[in-house]
Design an enzyme around this catalytic site. Structure first.
Site, PDB file in Angstrom:
ATOM      1  N   ASP A 195       4.492   5.981   2.805  1.00 46.86           N
ATOM      2  CA  ASP A 195       5.005   7.358   2.757  1.00 46.86           C
ATOM      3  C   ASP A 195       5.009   7.879   4.194  1.00 46.86           C
ATOM      4  O   ASP A 195       4.766   7.106   5.132  1.00 46.86           O
ATOM      5  CB  ASP A 195       4.100   8.210   1.834  1.00 46.86           C
ATOM      6  CG  ASP A 195       4.850   9.381   1.205  1.00 46.86           C
ATOM      7  OD1 ASP A 195       5.652  10.027   1.928  1.00 46.86           O
ATOM      8  OD2 ASP A 195       4.633   9.657   0.023  1.00 46.86           O
ATOM      9  N   ASP A 248      -5.140  -7.181 -13.320  1.00 47.74           N
ATOM     10  CA  ASP A 248      -3.940  -6.431 -13.709  1.00 47.74           C
ATOM     11  C   ASP A 248      -3.996  -6.150 -15.206  1.00 47.74           C
ATOM     12  O   ASP A 248      -3.233  -6.718 -15.999  1.00 47.74           O
ATOM     13  CB  ASP A 248      -2.681  -7.220 -13.312  1.00 47.74           C
ATOM     14  CG  ASP A 248      -2.534  -7.326 -11.799  1.00 47.74           C
ATOM     15  OD1 ASP A 248      -2.876  -6.349 -11.103  1.00 47.74           O
ATOM     16  OD2 ASP A 248      -2.091  -8.372 -11.303  1.00 47.74           O
ATOM     17  N   ARG A 304      -2.868 -14.018 -12.815  1.00 52.20           N
ATOM     18  CA  ARG A 304      -2.626 -14.682 -14.097  1.00 52.20           C
ATOM     19  C   ARG A 304      -3.225 -16.078 -14.234  1.00 52.20           C
ATOM     20  O   ARG A 304      -3.684 -16.423 -15.328  1.00 52.20           O
ATOM     21  CB  ARG A 304      -1.117 -14.674 -14.387  1.00 52.20           C
ATOM     22  CG  ARG A 304      -0.620 -13.272 -14.746  1.00 52.20           C
ATOM     23  CD  ARG A 304       0.868 -13.114 -14.592  1.00 52.20           C
ATOM     24  NE  ARG A 304       1.262 -13.111 -13.178  1.00 52.20           N
ATOM     25  CZ  ARG A 304       2.489 -12.915 -12.747  1.00 52.20           C
ATOM     26  NH1 ARG A 304       3.467 -12.714 -13.617  1.00 52.20           N
ATOM     27  NH2 ARG A 304       2.742 -12.914 -11.450  1.00 52.20           N
ATOM     28  N   THR A 310       5.245 -11.413  -1.857  1.00 50.06           N
ATOM     29  CA  THR A 310       5.415 -12.849  -2.128  1.00 50.06           C
ATOM     30  C   THR A 310       6.452 -13.110  -3.222  1.00 50.06           C
ATOM     31  O   THR A 310       6.818 -14.248  -3.466  1.00 50.06           O
ATOM     32  CB  THR A 310       4.070 -13.492  -2.527  1.00 50.06           C
ATOM     33  OG1 THR A 310       3.398 -12.623  -3.435  1.00 50.06           O
ATOM     34  CG2 THR A 310       3.181 -13.709  -1.322  1.00 50.06           C
ATOM     35  N   ASP A 370      -5.598  -2.154  -4.295  1.00 48.33           N
ATOM     36  CA  ASP A 370      -4.277  -2.617  -3.842  1.00 48.33           C
ATOM     37  C   ASP A 370      -3.202  -1.616  -4.264  1.00 48.33           C
ATOM     38  O   ASP A 370      -2.499  -1.830  -5.247  1.00 48.33           O
ATOM     39  CB  ASP A 370      -4.037  -4.002  -4.475  1.00 48.33           C
ATOM     40  CG  ASP A 370      -2.669  -4.580  -4.182  1.00 48.33           C
ATOM     41  OD1 ASP A 370      -2.081  -4.223  -3.151  1.00 48.33           O
ATOM     42  OD2 ASP A 370      -2.202  -5.409  -4.988  1.00 48.33           O
ATOM     43  N   LYS A 411      -0.943  -0.252  -1.952  1.00 49.95           N
ATOM     44  CA  LYS A 411       0.239  -0.471  -1.091  1.00 49.95           C
ATOM     45  C   LYS A 411       0.911   0.849  -0.711  1.00 49.95           C
ATOM     46  O   LYS A 411       2.084   1.081  -1.037  1.00 49.95           O
ATOM     47  CB  LYS A 411       1.264  -1.368  -1.789  1.00 49.95           C
ATOM     48  CG  LYS A 411       0.754  -2.742  -2.195  1.00 49.95           C
ATOM     49  CD  LYS A 411       1.893  -3.594  -2.728  1.00 49.95           C
ATOM     50  CE  LYS A 411       1.460  -4.959  -3.200  1.00 49.95           C
ATOM     51  NZ  LYS A 411       0.676  -4.982  -4.439  1.00 49.95           N
ATOM     52  N   LYS A 437      -9.612  -7.186  -7.618  1.00 53.12           N
ATOM     53  CA  LYS A 437      -8.526  -6.350  -7.090  1.00 53.12           C
ATOM     54  C   LYS A 437      -8.064  -5.399  -8.182  1.00 53.12           C
ATOM     55  O   LYS A 437      -7.780  -5.813  -9.304  1.00 53.12           O
ATOM     56  CB  LYS A 437      -7.354  -7.221  -6.643  1.00 53.12           C
ATOM     57  CG  LYS A 437      -6.207  -6.408  -6.064  1.00 53.12           C
ATOM     58  CD  LYS A 437      -5.131  -7.302  -5.506  1.00 53.12           C
ATOM     59  CE  LYS A 437      -4.114  -7.729  -6.510  1.00 53.12           C
ATOM     60  NZ  LYS A 437      -3.251  -6.637  -7.006  1.00 53.12           N
TER      61      LYS A 437
END
Ligand code: C5P
Length: 231
Positions: free
Chosen positions: A64, A10, A211, A119, A59, A61, A32
């Site tokens: 639509d 990320d 993280r 989550t 990822d 997600k 990812k």
């Protein structure tokens, strides 16, 4: 299917991501790419990491109307990602369209999985804000069954739910589980969490760790601990 640890990269952009991955030397961890990095760096980041020998979980997600998801999935599968995902709340019809989109890309199909409930979502918020009156476990199981009906490979879920999902959908149905923390580590915005070793004992097929690895003083060591505790 071998168990693996997927590092959630990320990061803000390509340079930061490559700098981080260079620390791993000749190791090529499964990575990812999420929305932040993909929107900043574009499809090139997937091609670049594949070229360097990483497996890539893209990822994004998707959620639509079925036709839009189908066409978008054909584009994403064409980038060579190893794993793609959608939100199961988009319905069985949308997930079937996603599967058709992946198949239309040809070549080796990536694993296609669905998010059940994030989550970061607690049962209280799910019931009070989303007006889903079932329990969190019942909702997650129903969404997993819908995912299986649509012909997808598995779900993203909390490691605490892997056992329930395997009982409901079979052991071949994959559980990919974020919400991983070392014992004593900060939960941050995650709610339904556990450790790599506990995720293994609960039957997770892949753990997604962000993280606790990316913000560790020694990310390679943190990754190695995850691998030795989980794989
Ligand atoms: O930093 P942390 O370990 O919490 O990162 C978890 C990663 O997994 C993030 O990239 C987050 O977007 C992703 N994820 C999640 N819960 C889901 C699906 C994906 O936390 N249900």
């Amino acid at each position: 299917m071998g168990k693996d640890v997927i590092i959630a990269c990320d990061f803000k952009g390509k340079d930061e991501t490559l700098r981080f991955l260079e620390r791993f030397g000749s190791f090529r961890p499964y990575v990812k790419i999420g929305m932040e990095l993909f929107y900043a760096a574009g499809p090139d980041i997937v091609l670049c990491l594949k070229e360097r020998g990483h497996k890539v979980f893209l990822d994004l997600k998707l959620h639509d109307i079925p036709n839009t998801v189908k066409k978008a999935m054909t584009v994403l599968a064409g980038l060579g990602a190893d794993m793609l995902n959608v939100h199961a709340s988009g319905t069985i019809a949308m997930m079937e369209a996603a599967r058709d989109g992946v198949l239309a890309a040809g070549g080796i199909s990536p694993l296609l999985i669905a998010v059940t409930q994030l989550t970061s979502t607690s049962e209280e918020r799910m019931q009070n804000e989303l007006l889903i009156s079932a329990s969190l476990d019942e909702t997650v199981i129903k969404y997993a069954k819908n995912t299986k009906t649509a012909g997808l490979d598995g779900v993203v879920c909390s490691p605490l739910e892997s056992g329930l999902i395997h009982s409901a959908c079979g052991n071949d149905f994959l559980t990919v589980t974020p919400g991983i923390r070392f014992s004593g580590g900060a939960a941050s915005d995650q709610v339904r969490i556990t450790t790599p070793a506990d995720a293994k004992s609960r039957g997770s097929d892949f753990i997604v760790v962000g993280r606790p690895i990316t913000e560790a003083p020694d990310p390679v060591l943190a990754w190695e601990i995850c691998v030795s505790d989980f794989v």
